[in-house]
Design an enzyme around this catalytic site. Structure first.
Site, short mmCIF file in Angstrom:
data_model
loop_
_atom_site.label_atom_id
_atom_site.label_comp_id
_atom_site.label_asym_id
_atom_site.label_seq_id
_atom_site.Cartn_x
_atom_site.Cartn_y
_atom_site.Cartn_z
CG ASN A 48 62.73 38.37 25.47
OD1 ASN A 48 62.38 39.11 24.56
ND2 ASN A 48 61.89 37.58 26.12
CD GLU A 178 55.34 45.69 30.70
OE1 GLU A 178 56.14 45.53 29.76
OE2 GLU A 178 54.27 45.08 30.81
CE LYS A 231 61.81 38.64 29.70
NZ LYS A 231 60.60 39.29 30.14
C1 LIG Z 1 59.59 38.62 30.94
C2 LIG Z 1 58.94 39.62 31.80
C3 LIG Z 1 58.75 39.39 33.15
C4 LIG Z 1 59.07 38.07 33.78
O1 LIG Z 1 60.42 37.93 34.00
P1 LIG Z 1 61.03 36.45 34.16
O2 LIG Z 1 62.35 36.70 34.78
O3 LIG Z 1 61.08 35.87 32.80
O4 LIG Z 1 60.08 35.71 35.06
C5 LIG Z 1 58.23 40.40 33.91
N1 LIG Z 1 57.87 41.57 33.36
C6 LIG Z 1 58.01 41.82 32.06
C7 LIG Z 1 57.61 43.15 31.52
C8 LIG Z 1 58.53 40.85 31.23
O5 LIG Z 1 58.64 41.08 29.93
#
Ligand SMILES: *Cc1c(COP(=O)(O)O)cnc(C)c1O
Length: 376
Positions: A48, A178, A231
């Site tokens: 990511n 999301e 990411k």
């Molecule tokens: C990866 C992800 C998270 C978690 O984030 P991290 O910083 O990796 O703990 C939360 N929400 C979504 C939609 C994700 O894809």
């Protein structure tokens, strides 16, 4: 055999038989594109790190300088002595990037999501959550003790119906979704959800872990904008961007912030360096989507709407075979299976980076079209 071990073995056997057992595979990330796994060098379509920043010299230099100056660990919760000076700068920068008054950085995106809903809602309140929302959003919803109802994926009409039936009996209502869905790459109808939220005095919370257009949620009228530094930003950590009073309340009430140690200074410094780069070179942000689109054209799939492209296979075993086939061709495309995705929709979830070479994307697209989708 002790009953605990027996329990564990039985559970693992059941997972194995359903092709759902997971294992950790040691994976070295060699640079922004290649990983090393099982002794092989593979071009990764599973990271990511959309902008290729995790290995960027500017982030590394910032992290090293922060270690020299502030040490390795934060030493305590942010509310005690762990709020090292880099945090304030990062939060200001994030608020500016997102177009909100303020921001609060958490230990990870998962911790942000587990902490925010319980800080704002409780018994007697209502949470409406997209059925495909990330596990961490579900965790936060359940921890809140509010009544939690799932709505059909991206179906604003269903949200409207649920609000009609349930909103009046509840003091507060929170809609959770999301911006770009992590396993499907599609986008939530933010403008419609924001209008529903306005009309019913509900609050809208959007997790934008995968949206490279950082201002899209706040521009759409989202009050609670969540993101991750893990990411596209290339570092680690999670954050909430919102109004000043909301951020102040969350700092007082989110248990995953209060009772967890602050992030290592190096990680915060690297995130600031990433924001510097993004502000200096905003064209970078457009590349992952352009690359994803050239892949969907080559593979004969519907046009990509984000940097994430699902190649849905169906059965878990078939998704594992497809992943092996690509590995033999020099590509890493990890199979994603239930419960991460719904039953019968196991897939390769490809994520595109600004750094992916066009020739490799074309070759991957041809392989997916002729050897994976044809057999699926
Ligand atoms: C990866 C992800 C998270 C978690 O984030 P991290 O910083 O990796 O703990 C939360 N929400 C979504 C939609 C994700 O894809």
């Amino acid at each position: 055999m002790p009953s605990l071990d027996e329990f564990a073995r039985q559970k693992l056997l059941a997972l194995e038989q359903a092709h759902l057992r997971r294992t950790l595979v040691p994976t070295g990330r060699l640079n922004d594109l290649f990983v090393e796994r099982n002794g092989r060098r593979l071009l990764s379509f599973s990271c990511n790190d959309y902008l290729g920043l995790a290995h960027h010299p500017a982030l590394k230099a910032a992290a090293i300088a922060a270690i020299e100056r502030h040490g390795v660990g934060a030493g305590a919760s942010r509310l005690v002595t762990g709020d090292h000076p880099l945090y304030g700068e990062l939060e200001q920068r994030l608020a500016r990037l997102k177009g909100t008054q303020a921001a609060c950085v958490f230990g990870s995106g998962y911790l942000a999501n587990a902490g925010i809903a319980p800080a704002l809602t409780g018994r007697g309140d209502l949470i409406l959550i997209d059925e495909l929302a990330h596990s961490s959003l579900w965790t936060g919803a359940r921890l809140s003790r509010a009544e939690v109802l799932a709505f059909r994926h991206n179906d604003a009409g269903h949200v409207a119906d649920l609000l009609k039936d349930h909103r009046t009996h509840r003091e507060r209502a929170l809609i959770v979704t999301e911006g770009v869905f992590s396993m499907d790459g599609d986008r939530a109808p933010l403008a419609e959800l924001a209008a529903l939220a306005r009309d019913t005095d509900a609050w809208l919370m959007v997790d934008d872990a995968h949206d490279l257009d950082f201002a899209s949620a706040s521009n759409a009228g989202v009050q609670l904008c969540i993101g991750t530094l893990s990411k596209a930003i290339g570092a680690y950590g999670g954050y909430l961007c919102a109004s000043q009073p909301v951020i102040d309340l969350v700092r007082n009430r989110a248990r995953t912030l209060i009772y967890s140690t602050g992030l290592p200074p190096a990680v915060v410094a690297a995130a600031i360096a990433a924001l510097d780069l993004i502000e200096r070179e905003p064209e970078r942000l457009k590349l992952p989507l352009a690359k994803a689109r050239s892949f969907t054209r080559a593979a004969g799939l519907p046009e990509a709407t984000s940097a994430i492209v699902p190649v849905v296979i169906g059965a878990a075993a078939a998704a594992l075979s497809a992943s092996k086939l690509l590995e033999a061709e020099g590509y890493l495309a990890v199979a994603i299976r239930p419960p991460t995705v719904p039953e019968g929709t196991a897939r390769l979830r490809l994520s595109f980076s600004a750094a992916h070479p066009d020739a490799e994307i074309a070759r991957l697209g041809a392989i997916v079209r002729t050897r994976i989708l044809r057999n699926a």
